[in-house]
Design an enzyme around this catalytic site. Sequence first.
Site, short mmCIF file in Angstrom:
data_model
loop_
_atom_site.label_atom_id
_atom_site.label_comp_id
_atom_site.label_asym_id
_atom_site.label_seq_id
_atom_site.Cartn_x
_atom_site.Cartn_y
_atom_site.Cartn_z
N TYR A 38 38.02 44.55 90.16
CA TYR A 38 39.31 44.50 90.83
C TYR A 38 39.23 43.71 92.12
O TYR A 38 38.23 43.78 92.84
CB TYR A 38 39.79 45.92 91.19
CG TYR A 38 40.16 46.77 90.01
CD1 TYR A 38 41.20 46.40 89.17
CD2 TYR A 38 39.49 47.95 89.75
CE1 TYR A 38 41.56 47.20 88.09
CE2 TYR A 38 39.84 48.76 88.68
CZ TYR A 38 40.88 48.38 87.86
OH TYR A 38 41.23 49.18 86.80
N ARG A 224 49.81 37.27 90.39
CA ARG A 224 48.43 37.60 90.06
C ARG A 224 48.37 37.88 88.56
O ARG A 224 49.41 38.06 87.92
CB ARG A 224 47.94 38.82 90.83
CG ARG A 224 48.61 40.11 90.42
CD ARG A 224 48.11 41.30 91.24
NE ARG A 224 46.78 41.74 90.84
CZ ARG A 224 46.53 42.73 89.99
NH1 ARG A 224 47.52 43.40 89.43
NH2 ARG A 224 45.30 43.08 89.68
#
Lengths: 353, 188
Positions: A38, A224
């Site tokens: 992440y 994103r």
Amino acid sequence: MATRFKPDETFRDDFRYGNSETAILRFPFPFGEDAYMYGVNMEPHTRPGSAGVFAVGFDVDEHYVAECAERAKVLALEPGRCLVLPHMREAEWDTLELIMESLAADYPDQFTLERDGLDWTWTNRPLGIHHTFRFGDATTLPHPPFEYIVRQAQGDFTLQDQRDGTLYIDGGVATVPADWSLAFDVGMTFHEWHGPVPLAHQAGVFDRALQYLMRVRYGHPARRLNWTMTINPRLDTSPENYPLWGPDRASLTAETIGDRLFLRVELQSFFRLPRSNALLFGIRTYLASLNELTRVPKWGRRLHRVMRDLHPDIAEYKGLTRYRELLVAYLAQFDDGAPTAPGITPDCAALSD
Amino acid sequence: MTNRPRYAPLSPFAQARAHLLLCDGAAIPDDAFAPGHGLTDFPERWTVAGHALVMPQPFGAPSEQRFRSASHLLALLRHRLAAETMGLRIYAVGSEPFVWDVAKIAREAGMGREEMRLFACGAPERRVACVHCRTVNPGVTTTLVTCAGCGAVLTVRDHFSRVHNTWMGVQCDAEAPGEVPPVEDLCA
């Protein structure tokens, strides 16, 4: 070249779905290197010079007509999948305007918006829609303004109200959710609705992402990529219907995994809305099977390495644990150990067979 | 990290016109209050008596008012807040479902998160909403619960809605029917 729509595709029951070679080559492959963790992987959206799915605000591809039909089907069965709190009315009209303007500017052959003051005429040729309505007057549309326009767009959308130093998810449509419930999450803060995600909180990812998002300005959208995996080209992987799709995860075999397991990529885009100051999230989902993706040699190699080395907590959160061993074993055949070039582009002009 | 509410011990807001403390009638542990603070910092207190022999004054002066049940207290809180003006701060102490019921009524009356303080105490107890059939299962004290609506054995995700005052319940054996993990007490 004009997009040829595939209106007969289905995302449930008989699962008639596939990507053309063009669609595979423009697939937003989410792994820019051979490992995944992440991060705050946000960047400006619709920069001049961007190509493929990144070139326009709202990408319309060969699955457009079929995905709009799937959305209509879900909303007919479960109208609560589209939900906007009353204080977000202005953001609904902002959304309608943004999507109509974007589609009309980016695909003039398919969509037209004519404005005469507040009297607008909207033409959507792929769906055969031609409406004249009064901007700001919901009685002149067949659905509330947000629902009206998201029924003509691919992917899910959420509306965030910015107050108290955070973002509240105060509306949206979620007929294509990767295992999250809009009805349950509505009214939560940014940190609350992301609560169940492992590892990222400790790394400060959500703190930084929130700061970035609260500074997104009108006319300067951001984006994103996020990803998970889905068995069959099923768009509606909602928690509401988990009893219907959960058993699929236990059904894969070495013979079927290449065709039946799909990488599910979300192109998340973030737009400031002009009147309401709300933030619109687009969550556009792309599906491609392992067999489609591994026709790009770089992606085949990389997918093997990413899945083999994925942190077990992420694998568990994304629901991969039950078939991960099978997945890694299957992908090994596409990894010859050669180095891969950085970045997500396919780096090949044509696909291998 | 999860979406699990956390609570800070109570102390009165420094700037406020009036303070109202709401309790569900269970014993209030000392650690419900910040060091140096206690019940006497909250001159107006509402609590639950658990019988119908009381007749509380929802617009009473600073004092302790006793209500017949939590439902009775919450109904009169709604009534009271509808007539309130700026400057009131509220505090709730008790079971988690109770304190978030108070918060919900306050929010519906126009109060913001920054105008209330909550402290959940006592044995853990949750309302679990079945995400599949929408049934709310009250009083859940274990990690699994059989949904009263659809019969699914639900596992409770670490995901709490302050708006709905429910935890998210998801069928635990959807992928492989019968594969049910061991039940644990929430106290554990």
